[in-house]
Design a protein around this motif. Structure first.
Motif, short mmCIF file in Angstrom:
data_model
loop_
_atom_site.label_atom_id
_atom_site.label_comp_id
_atom_site.label_asym_id
_atom_site.label_seq_id
_atom_site.Cartn_x
_atom_site.Cartn_y
_atom_site.Cartn_z
N THR A 174 0.49 -1.60 0.09
CA THR A 174 0.24 0.01 -0.10
C THR A 174 0.93 0.97 0.03
OG1 THR A 174 -1.76 -1.06 1.16
CG2 THR A 174 -1.73 1.42 1.06
N PRO A 175 2.09 1.36 0.62
CA PRO A 175 2.54 2.41 0.82
C PRO A 175 3.72 2.62 -0.28
CG PRO A 175 2.95 1.14 2.75
CD PRO A 175 1.86 0.53 2.22
N HIS A 176 3.77 1.94 -0.65
CA HIS A 176 4.45 1.97 -2.28
C HIS A 176 3.64 1.14 -3.52
CE1 HIS A 176 7.99 1.75 0.92
NE2 HIS A 176 7.56 0.88 0.89
N GLN A 177 2.75 1.81 -3.67
CA GLN A 177 1.52 1.47 -4.34
C GLN A 177 2.48 1.62 -6.34
OE1 GLN A 177 -0.86 -0.49 -3.85
NE2 GLN A 177 -1.35 -0.90 -5.63
N GLU A 178 3.09 2.47 -6.37
CA GLU A 178 3.62 2.51 -7.64
C GLU A 178 5.06 2.11 -7.22
OE1 GLU A 178 5.78 4.96 -4.82
OE2 GLU A 178 3.79 4.96 -5.30
N GLN A 179 5.46 1.48 -6.57
CA GLN A 179 6.54 0.56 -7.31
C GLN A 179 6.71 -0.89 -6.90
OE1 GLN A 179 8.76 1.83 -3.55
NE2 GLN A 179 9.99 3.13 -4.84
N ALA A 180 4.74 -1.25 -6.58
CA ALA A 180 4.35 -2.48 -6.78
C ALA A 180 4.24 -2.79 -7.79
CB ALA A 180 3.30 -2.58 -5.55
N PRO A 181 4.47 -4.70 -7.79
CA PRO A 181 4.31 -5.10 -9.58
C PRO A 181 2.55 -5.63 -9.41
CG PRO A 181 5.02 -7.14 -8.05
CD PRO A 181 4.96 -6.14 -6.93
N ARG A 182 2.46 -5.42 -10.86
CA ARG A 182 1.26 -4.97 -11.82
C ARG A 182 0.46 -6.17 -11.53
NH1 ARG A 182 -0.14 -0.77 -8.77
NH2 ARG A 182 0.02 0.70 -9.89
N LEU A 183 1.38 -7.85 -11.85
CA LEU A 183 1.41 -9.20 -12.06
C LEU A 183 2.16 -9.70 -11.13
CD1 LEU A 183 0.25 -9.33 -15.76
CD2 LEU A 183 -1.06 -8.78 -13.83
N LEU A 184 1.59 -10.63 -10.05
CA LEU A 184 2.21 -11.18 -9.25
C LEU A 184 1.79 -12.98 -9.87
CD1 LEU A 184 4.53 -11.51 -6.70
CD2 LEU A 184 2.73 -11.15 -5.20
N ALA A 185 2.43 -13.90 -9.89
CA ALA A 185 2.75 -15.63 -9.53
C ALA A 185 4.08 -15.62 -8.20
CB ALA A 185 2.76 -16.29 -10.72
N ILE A 186 2.93 -16.66 -7.34
CA ILE A 186 3.65 -17.22 -6.32
C ILE A 186 3.25 -19.33 -6.21
CG2 ILE A 186 3.68 -17.57 -3.36
CD1 ILE A 186 2.27 -14.55 -3.76
N ILE A 187 4.49 -19.55 -6.28
CA ILE A 187 4.18 -20.92 -6.88
C ILE A 187 5.17 -21.72 -5.45
CG2 ILE A 187 5.12 -22.75 -8.45
CD1 ILE A 187 5.46 -20.17 -10.70
N TYR A 188 3.92 -22.37 -4.96
CA TYR A 188 4.66 -23.57 -4.01
C TYR A 188 5.44 -24.38 -4.65
CZ TYR A 188 4.91 -25.77 -0.05
OH TYR A 188 5.40 -26.70 1.63
N ILE A 189 6.60 -24.36 -4.77
CA ILE A 189 8.17 -25.43 -4.90
C ILE A 189 8.05 -26.25 -3.65
CG2 ILE A 189 8.62 -24.06 -6.82
CD1 ILE A 189 11.33 -22.96 -5.05
N GLY A 190 7.59 -26.15 -2.70
CA GLY A 190 8.40 -27.18 -1.79
C GLY A 190 7.94 -28.66 -2.12
N LYS A 191 8.51 -29.94 -1.66
CA LYS A 191 7.93 -30.70 -1.32
C LYS A 191 7.74 -31.78 -0.78
CE LYS A 191 11.19 -31.93 -5.61
NZ LYS A 191 11.34 -31.14 -6.30
N GLU A 192 6.97 -30.91 0.50
CA GLU A 192 6.71 -30.78 1.84
C GLU A 192 5.86 -30.14 2.00
OE1 GLU A 192 10.18 -29.60 2.68
OE2 GLU A 192 10.17 -31.58 1.56
N LYS A 193 4.31 -30.83 2.66
CA LYS A 193 3.83 -29.25 3.24
C LYS A 193 4.09 -28.90 4.60
CE LYS A 193 0.62 -32.23 3.32
NZ LYS A 193 -0.76 -33.24 4.45
#
Length: 130
Positions: A91-110
């Motif tokens: 929120t405070p850095h709205q102009e620097q924040a990426p507009r598209l974001l993907a978060i991928i869980y790459i771990g092998k265990e929970k």
């Protein structure tokens, strides 16, 4: 009531914040930058054409690592909840924040929710720095 009173932080994850467009998703993965903070991988991109005001997010968990949909859905729910609680970092850095974001869980265990949340906070801060 005073109109200039400080607005509370909206802890929501609305439909507008979900990244559903196939064109934007392919653009994110072809032109975006990425880094890993195990067990998460972050891919982020800000396209030249203006998008809606907030960051749009897609969350993914590999079927190869988690065969049961119950496990994949639980991990996606945990990542989504961690993002929902900590998206105010943008929120405070709205102009620097990426507009598209993907978060991928790459771990092998929970992993525990606390571990996921700590890594997600570090990743969101790192997205702002780059």
């Amino acid at each position: 009531m005073n109109d200039k009173a400080e607005q509370p932080i909206p802890y929501t994850f609305s439909k507008e914040e979900r990244l559903c467009s196939k064109r934007l998703i392919s653009q994110l993965f072809s032109k975006g930058s990425s880094f890993n903070l195990y067990p998460l991988r972050f891919v982020y991109y800000t396209p030249e054409e203006p998008l809606s005001g907030s960051t749009q997010l897609v969350i993914s968990v590999s079927k190869r690592n988690f065969k049961r949909a119950v496990d994949r859905n639980r991990l996606k729910r945990q990542v989504r909840e961690a993002y929902r609680l900590n998206k105010h970092l943008f929120t405070p850095h709205q102009e620097q924040a990426p507009r598209l974001l993907a978060i991928i869980y790459i771990g092998k265990e929970k992993k525990s929710f606390d571990t996921i949340q700590k890594k997600l906070i570090s990743g969101l801060e790192r997205c702002l720095i780059k």
